[in-house]
Motif scaffolding. Structure first.
Motif, PDB file in Angstrom:
ATOM      1  N   ALA A 113       0.851  -1.191   0.000  1.00 10.50           N
ATOM      2  CA  ALA A 113       0.000   0.000   0.000  1.00 10.50           C
ATOM      3  C   ALA A 113       0.883   1.237   0.000  1.00 10.50           C
ATOM      4  O   ALA A 113       1.852   1.320   0.757  1.00 10.50           O
ATOM      5  CB  ALA A 113      -0.908   0.013   1.222  1.00 10.50           C
ATOM      6  N   VAL A 114       0.560   2.174  -0.853  1.00  7.50           N
ATOM      7  CA  VAL A 114       1.229   3.467  -0.907  1.00  7.50           C
ATOM      8  C   VAL A 114       0.223   4.469  -0.354  1.00  7.50           C
ATOM      9  O   VAL A 114      -0.803   4.742  -0.996  1.00  7.50           O
ATOM     10  CB  VAL A 114       1.652   3.829  -2.348  1.00  7.50           C
ATOM     11  N   LEU A 115       0.506   4.971   0.863  1.00  8.39           N
ATOM     12  CA  LEU A 115      -0.455   5.812   1.573  1.00  8.39           C
ATOM     13  C   LEU A 115       0.102   7.196   1.867  1.00  8.39           C
ATOM     14  O   LEU A 115       1.251   7.324   2.299  1.00  8.39           O
ATOM     15  CB  LEU A 115      -0.834   5.164   2.909  1.00  8.39           C
ATOM     16  N   PRO A 116      -0.728   8.240   1.713  1.00 10.54           N
ATOM     17  CA  PRO A 116      -0.301   9.577   2.117  1.00 10.54           C
ATOM     18  C   PRO A 116      -0.372   9.690   3.641  1.00 10.54           C
ATOM     19  O   PRO A 116      -1.302   9.172   4.253  1.00 10.54           O
ATOM     20  CB  PRO A 116      -1.336  10.487   1.452  1.00 10.54           C
ATOM     21  N   VAL A 117       0.602  10.353   4.245  1.00  9.84           N
ATOM     22  CA  VAL A 117       0.637  10.448   5.709  1.00  9.84           C
ATOM     23  C   VAL A 117       0.855  11.877   6.205  1.00  9.84           C
ATOM     24  O   VAL A 117       1.112  12.096   7.377  1.00  9.84           O
ATOM     25  CB  VAL A 117       1.719   9.514   6.315  1.00  9.84           C
ATOM     26  N   GLY A 118       0.732  12.860   5.325  1.00 15.41           N
ATOM     27  CA  GLY A 118       1.097  14.227   5.678  1.00 15.41           C
ATOM     28  C   GLY A 118       0.075  15.036   6.440  1.00 15.41           C
ATOM     29  O   GLY A 118       0.358  16.143   6.883  1.00 15.41           O
ATOM     30  N   GLY A 119      -1.157  14.528   6.597  1.00 18.00           N
ATOM     31  CA  GLY A 119      -2.190  15.287   7.279  1.00 18.00           C
ATOM     32  C   GLY A 119      -2.740  16.397   6.399  1.00 18.00           C
ATOM     33  O   GLY A 119      -2.377  16.537   5.236  1.00 18.00           O
ATOM     34  N   ALA A 128      -3.493   6.999   8.678  1.00 16.95           N
ATOM     35  CA  ALA A 128      -2.837   6.042   7.783  1.00 16.95           C
ATOM     36  C   ALA A 128      -2.494   4.754   8.528  1.00 16.95           C
ATOM     37  O   ALA A 128      -2.650   3.654   7.989  1.00 16.95           O
ATOM     38  CB  ALA A 128      -1.598   6.666   7.156  1.00 16.95           C
ATOM     39  N   ALA A 129      -2.046   4.880   9.779  1.00 20.15           N
ATOM     40  CA  ALA A 129      -1.750   3.687  10.578  1.00 20.15           C
ATOM     41  C   ALA A 129      -3.021   2.894  10.852  1.00 20.15           C
ATOM     42  O   ALA A 129      -3.007   1.657  10.827  1.00 20.15           O
ATOM     43  CB  ALA A 129      -1.059   4.080  11.879  1.00 20.15           C
ATOM     44  N   GLU A 130      -4.134   3.588  11.078  1.00 18.90           N
ATOM     45  CA  GLU A 130      -5.411   2.895  11.273  1.00 18.90           C
ATOM     46  C   GLU A 130      -5.811   2.160   9.996  1.00 18.90           C
ATOM     47  O   GLU A 130      -6.324   1.038  10.049  1.00 18.90           O
ATOM     48  CB  GLU A 130      -6.507   3.886  11.678  1.00 18.90           C
ATOM     49  N   PRO A 142       4.935   5.062   2.870  1.00 16.04           N
ATOM     50  CA  PRO A 142       4.321   6.357   3.149  1.00 16.04           C
ATOM     51  C   PRO A 142       4.802   7.416   2.156  1.00 16.04           C
ATOM     52  O   PRO A 142       5.975   7.437   1.775  1.00 16.04           O
ATOM     53  CB  PRO A 142       4.795   6.673   4.562  1.00 16.04           C
ATOM     54  N   VAL A 143       3.880   8.271   1.719  1.00 16.35           N
ATOM     55  CA  VAL A 143       4.194   9.348   0.786  1.00 16.35           C
ATOM     56  C   VAL A 143       3.444  10.606   1.214  1.00 16.35           C
ATOM     57  O   VAL A 143       2.657  10.584   2.153  1.00 16.35           O
ATOM     58  CB  VAL A 143       3.809   8.980  -0.671  1.00 16.35           C
ATOM     59  N   HIS A 144       3.680  11.684   0.488  1.00 17.30           N
ATOM     60  CA  HIS A 144       2.957  12.942   0.656  1.00 17.30           C
ATOM     61  C   HIS A 144       3.166  13.534   2.052  1.00 17.30           C
ATOM     62  O   HIS A 144       2.224  13.951   2.717  1.00 17.30           O
ATOM     63  CB  HIS A 144       1.471  12.738   0.375  1.00 17.30           C
ATOM     64  N   TYR A 151       6.707  11.017   9.004  1.00 19.91           N
ATOM     65  CA  TYR A 151       7.112   9.661   8.601  1.00 19.91           C
ATOM     66  C   TYR A 151       7.397   8.808   9.838  1.00 19.91           C
ATOM     67  O   TYR A 151       6.894   7.685   9.955  1.00 19.91           O
ATOM     68  CB  TYR A 151       8.344   9.700   7.694  1.00 19.91           C
ATOM     69  N   TRP A 152       8.214   9.324  10.747  1.00 18.71           N
ATOM     70  CA  TRP A 152       8.599   8.540  11.921  1.00 18.71           C
ATOM     71  C   TRP A 152       7.397   8.240  12.810  1.00 18.71           C
ATOM     72  O   TRP A 152       7.278   7.135  13.352  1.00 18.71           O
ATOM     73  CB  TRP A 152       9.707   9.246  12.700  1.00 18.71           C
ATOM     74  N   LYS A 153       6.498   9.184  12.937  1.00 15.33           N
ATOM     75  CA  LYS A 153       5.285   8.950  13.725  1.00 15.33           C
ATOM     76  C   LYS A 153       4.468   7.818  13.097  1.00 15.33           C
ATOM     77  O   LYS A 153       4.021   6.896  13.785  1.00 15.33           O
ATOM     78  CB  LYS A 153       4.463  10.234  13.783  1.00 15.33           C
ATOM     79  N   PHE A 154       4.297   7.879  11.768  1.00 18.94           N
ATOM     80  CA  PHE A 154       3.577   6.825  11.069  1.00 18.94           C
ATOM     81  C   PHE A 154       4.272   5.480  11.239  1.00 18.94           C
ATOM     82  O   PHE A 154       3.629   4.471  11.541  1.00 18.94           O
ATOM     83  CB  PHE A 154       3.435   7.163   9.579  1.00 18.94           C
ATOM     84  N   LYS A 155       5.585   5.464  11.072  1.00 14.59           N
ATOM     85  CA  LYS A 155       6.320   4.202  11.164  1.00 14.59           C
ATOM     86  C   LYS A 155       6.135   3.553  12.530  1.00 14.59           C
ATOM     87  O   LYS A 155       5.893   2.345  12.623  1.00 14.59           O
ATOM     88  CB  LYS A 155       7.802   4.417  10.874  1.00 14.59           C
TER      89      LYS A 155
END
Length: 168
Positions: A113-119, A128-130, A142-144, A151-155
């Motif tokens: 999955a290629v997901l935007p994570v920038g808010g 995105a994590a959900e 993660p992109v955008h 990025y680190w928060k998402f990871k």
């Protein structure tokens, strides 16, 4: 996405080496201002829309909604799309610019999955994590995001559920 037979590009500004070019929506950051290739697919061209499917030789494509809910949304329903590509037993979901809306779950079963994570006008790292927790791809890209903190928060939030890979 590439195989020995073809190359698929999404939101490529210079799609010269792409056998097929797909665009999520018409913002300049996502589509060239001019000179779209012959095999371009995009909602703004009218040749794809959410709910449609394509078979392009060995490539199968499902088109899914990508939007922000609410009035005044930057990406209203019908403006953009995401894609689920299937090629040679591999399934890749490219979400496009979207919030975590119900239609994102149509990507269930995707390997990547290629997901935007920038808010803001796309999913936040938490949203995105959900999404990752909900449909469980094996790998997520993660992109955008511009701030590496996002990025680190998402990871941290997504890594227990999928392998997180940062490109670039």
């Amino acid at each position: 996405m590439s195989s020995d037979r073809l190359t698929v590009c999404v939101d490529a500004i210079e799609p010269r080496a792409c056998d097929f070019s797909f665009y999520t929506h018409g913002h300049p950051r996502h589509a060239p201002r001019e000179g779209l290739p012959a095999r371009a697919y995009a909602p703004f061209l009218g040749n794809v829309k959410a709910g449609s499917s394509l078979e392009l030789g060995p490539l199968r494509v499902r088109v899914v909604e990508a939007y922000n809910p609410g009035s005044g949304a930057r990406h209203p329903r019908g403006f953009g799309v995401g894609y689920v590509f299937e090629l040679e037993g591999l399934s890749v979901y490219v979400a496009g610019d979207t919030s975590f809306v119900e239609e994102v779950l149509e990507a269930e079963g995707s390997d990547i999955a290629v997901l935007p994570v920038g808010g803001g006008s796309v999913m936040s790292p938490e949203e995105a994590a959900e999404a990752v927790r909900s449909f469980r791809p094996s790998v997520v890209v993660p992109v955008h995001f511009e701030d590496p903190v996002l990025y680190w928060k998402f990871k941290v939030l997504a890594q227990p559920y999928a392998q997180v890979v940062r490109l670039g």
